[in-house]
Each structure stands twice: as structure tokens, then as C-alpha cells.
Design a protein around this motif. Sequence first.
Motif, short mmCIF file in Angstrom:
data_model
loop_
_atom_site.label_atom_id
_atom_site.label_comp_id
_atom_site.label_asym_id
_atom_site.label_seq_id
_atom_site.Cartn_x
_atom_site.Cartn_y
_atom_site.Cartn_z
N THR A 1 -7.99 -0.39 1.96
CA THR A 1 -7.26 -0.10 0.71
C THR A 1 -6.29 -1.24 0.41
O THR A 1 -6.28 -1.77 -0.72
N THR B 1 -1.38 -1.43 -4.32
CA THR B 1 -2.26 -0.27 -4.42
C THR B 1 -1.43 0.97 -4.16
O THR B 1 -0.44 0.93 -3.41
N GLY C 1 1.13 4.89 -0.27
CA GLY C 1 0.25 6.04 -0.15
C GLY C 1 0.97 7.37 -0.22
O GLY C 1 2.19 7.43 -0.41
N ASP D 1 -5.46 3.61 -5.25
CA ASP D 1 -5.85 3.45 -3.85
C ASP D 1 -7.35 3.56 -3.60
O ASP D 1 -7.93 2.77 -2.83
N ASP E 1 0.87 -1.18 0.00
CA ASP E 1 0.00 0.00 0.00
C ASP E 1 0.91 1.23 0.00
O ASP E 1 1.38 1.67 1.04
#
Length: 587
Positions: A450, A84, A16, A255, A14
Motif C-alpha cells: 500500500t 495513501t 490507515g 489505500d 500510509d
Amino acid sequence: MTSSYINSYVGAIDQGTSSTKFIIYNHSGQQVGLHQLEHAQIYPQPGWVEHDPMEIWANTVTCIRRAMESANVDAELLEAVGITNQRESTLIWNKKTGVPYYNVIVWNDARTRGICEDLKTAGRRGIDRFREKTGLPIATYFSASKILWLLDNVPGLRDDAEKGEAIFGTLDSWLIYKLTDGQTHITDVTNASRTLLMDLTSLAWDETILRTLQIPAAMLPTIKSSSEVYAVGSPTTGDAPNPLAGVRLAGIMGDQQSALFGQTCFQAGQAKATYGTGAFLLMNTGTSAIASAHGLLTTVAFQLDKAAPVYALEGSVAYCGSLIQWLRDNLALLPSIGASEALAATVKDNGGVFFVPAFSGLFAPYWRDDARGVIVGLTAFNDKHHLVRAALESTAFQILEVLEAMEEDSGVSLQMLKVGGGMTDNNLLMQFQADILDVPVLTPQTKETTALGAAFAAGLAVGFWKNFEELRCIWSVGVKWDPYMPVKTRENLIHGWRKAVQRSVGWVDKKTDTTEGLGGVPFRLMRYASFSASGKNGLQGDDDVYGRYSAMRAWSALLIGTLGTLGVGLLIGSRLWTRRGGATGGV
């Protein structure tokens, strides 16, 4: 748990805006390992936001190793890994060496406003010039203008791109490239749909738009589905061992689409909201790409291997958690983000105060880049607690307006809203959200939805999970907030909010650009200098804006000292936009 999967797992990277995580899930969807690292937010100039791609890569490797160590899971036990990522954020690197030409230009970077203004005025449809094909308006938010800025401001980059040596990607492409030691240059349909370059119907890069923008097709990644086996991790990455050597890389989603998938919103009419740095509301519209008449984005929700793509309507709120961070860092109104709920709860309501955080303009459904932040309705009665409460409530009001636009576009009335993200820990905000929407708000037991969405996509691709029904069984309600606000109170609050929004628009006047670009050279000079180098009217440009983490510190003492006596709306301008000349095109 199915017996054949007792000792096997799926992982999710993930990546971000503020941090990178690696999470390991068992077949029941439970987390068995997690590691997270933040990366630096780089602000080279007011309004510019960048990330160091090498720091992100190093953090990714560290997160993978430490999560696997904490879970006592090695690569042989990972059935697949999904990715993601922060969408729209743009990176260009050398295909052979893997060396970036420049930092990541982050999705909320505003330097390309001049480019976007040029593109709007050069086309007959203005801001909607490319919307029919891409589902998106022309905005600094999306990747296309960031690519243009890089091509025309980084020396030698355009030449390398035209030779196929410089390649573009969002962060999913970068991580896949690194995990396969430079052998794979791909993205998925959800990320491609956020570039302003992909045709929503064909799911291919649009040649007409590329030709208009003079972006070389050779630099773009191959577009894949969101759930299929793309590659396996290479034995090494550069000179270092690959922690995912031999592991199937099998899922990619931007995301917010990944959060929609992780919330098991597989059917048309189901929606989710994620409250993080910003807030994002997506509604599944099925296999129909609905063109919004109310300022929303039409985007790809997901595509599973060779199945038909599923689409979504999306609305974005630029400032959610970052607004509370701004109150903490720039105005020193609270000691921590977590303290916002307690401070806001000391007053029974907002005391008539409304806070419109249009620091970089208003996103959906308004799309007004001439708006700026305002605080209105102040009287001598108000104190900092009302201001904090108004800041929290601003997110809920903005989600309401996005949801109303979605219902108008889709013809579907939402019966409940699934929510996720860090701000869902704030009970006051979630209760207010349920009250102002007048529908129940639900958060799942697994809050990292997510990452879970990316894990679901990868697991489906390799048969770890068989179908949607199996995934629905994993999702369960954690907390539910039911609405109870009186109708009249709700109506009055919404009326006050809409008055406040009207006070925020039209604040920025268009002016001639005098900002400076790379190396202290004025952008206007760089643009003309680029004629001979690129053979075209260059598209460089910056927006002279207030940085959201810089100039406002000087306001804090004044605001705090005079808050009790102000009887009129306090206008907080967070970024000053300017304009410069530039691009032409044929669409």
C-alpha cells in the motif's frame, strides 16, 4: 540502481484505519526507513467509530521525523512524498483556523443507516439511485452520508459550509492541508470516487447529486490526478517546523487503489487482495468503467497526471483481521491474533462449522444490511479450534464470492491472485485461499504494498522512476501457494458456506428509531428542530446497533460454556439496526 539516484529517495505516508506509517524507499524499491504509530479507536456510542484528527496529524509528524532519523535521510534527499489513506473516512474542518468541527467519522461507522434508507426510498432506483454516475450503491460505507450527518448535527457547521469556511476532506486532504500550512485543499480521483459525489466519467463533483443532497460545493476539495506535483511542503505547519519543508508532494491514492498500484497491477484483468482489518479485492478493468451486475463497486483505480483514468471493480469484506481480533478480545478464544494459525492447525478441517461475520450486514456481492453474524453447523464434536478455523476460512469464502462476481462482470478468468496485508503471514489462511479459489496465490517480497503504491505514484510524477516496466522490475514473488484441494472437497465447502450465508440474512427487522443523538437529544426531535435552522428536512440519525467491541463480551462465557453441546447454528447478532424518517431528493 541508477547512479543519479544513489543518494536520493521517495517517501510514503500510509495513513490507515488503525495506524500511520512513514516509509522511505530507495530507487530499487527497498525500505530504508520506517516508523509506525497506532492511534485510538473511539467508540462514542454503539456502532459509531471515530478517530481524533489531531492525534493522526501528530502521529504523522512523529513518524516522518523518526523514519528519517532511522534512515539518516533528511528532507533534501527526498525527491518526493506520496500519500495513501483510509478511504471514505470523513473530516470537516475550518478552512482558516484548521480546527476540526468534529472527529473523523471512520469508513466502517454505521450511524448513517437511517440517512441511507431515506435516500434509497426517496429515489426510483433505490440503493442504486446514484450508481449510474458514481459506480456506488447508497451505503453507510461512503462519505456522502457522513457529510450529511455532520452538517445537520454539528451546531453552526452548515452555515459555515455554505459560507465556504468549513471544508471537507478524506484523510489525504487533511494531511496535504496540514503539510502545506493550510494553503492546499485537494484530493485525488481515487478518493473522490469513494464519496458517492463524483461522476466517474467527468471526474468532477456531480452538481445534481450535490443539489439533491444539499451539500455545498464550496466545501469540497479540488480533484487532482493520482500522480502529479501538487505542492511543496511549507516551511512550518502552524508554529512548528515542517519535517517535509521543501519536499514535493506528488502522489495520492486511496489505500486499496494504492495497494493495486503497488502490486504492479497495471493491466486490465490483473487483481489483488489486501487482508487487513477488512479484506479488499480489486481488479483493473482498464480505461473502461464496467458497471457491475453482481453487486460490486465501480471505482477509479488510478490516473497518472493528464493520462486517461484507469478503472477497477472492487469487492469488500468487512471483517478479516478484525474478526480474529474479536475472537481474542470479546470471546477470549486466543491469546493473540498471531496464535490463530496454530490453534486452527490443530484440527484437520472446520468440523462442519461455518462462521459468517455479518456483524454490520453483508458487503459485496450481497449488500444486505439486514444480515447478522451466524455460526452454524455446530455439534458436540466441535471445540474452539474449529471456531477459530471457521473464522479464518470465512475471509477466503468471501473473497471467493467477490472474485466470482468480478469474473462475471469482466468476462476475465483470473489466473493468479496477488495478495498483501498483515493476514498474509497466516500460511493456513493463504493455502486455504488458494485451494478455495483454485488458483495460485502470490505475495511479494515487499509486503508494504500500500505504501509502495503511493511511493510509485510520487516517484513517477517527478521522474524518479520512468515507467511501468521499471516498476515491474522492482516487484518480485515472495511466497507462492498452489491449490491442491480435491474438487469434491472444495465443492462441499462452498456449498456449506452458501447455506450459512442464507441463514444470516433477514435477521434484522425494521423498527421505529428511538436512539439518542448528540447531547442526549433523540434524533427524531433533532430532525424536526432542524427545520427552522437549516430550511430543509434534516438528515440526522443514528443506528441503534451493537458495538462490535462492547456488548459481545457478555456472550463469551455463555458461548464457551455451551459450545460443546450446541447442535444448532449459533446466531451472533452484532448490531441491531433501527430506522428513522428523513431525506428527500430529486434524483
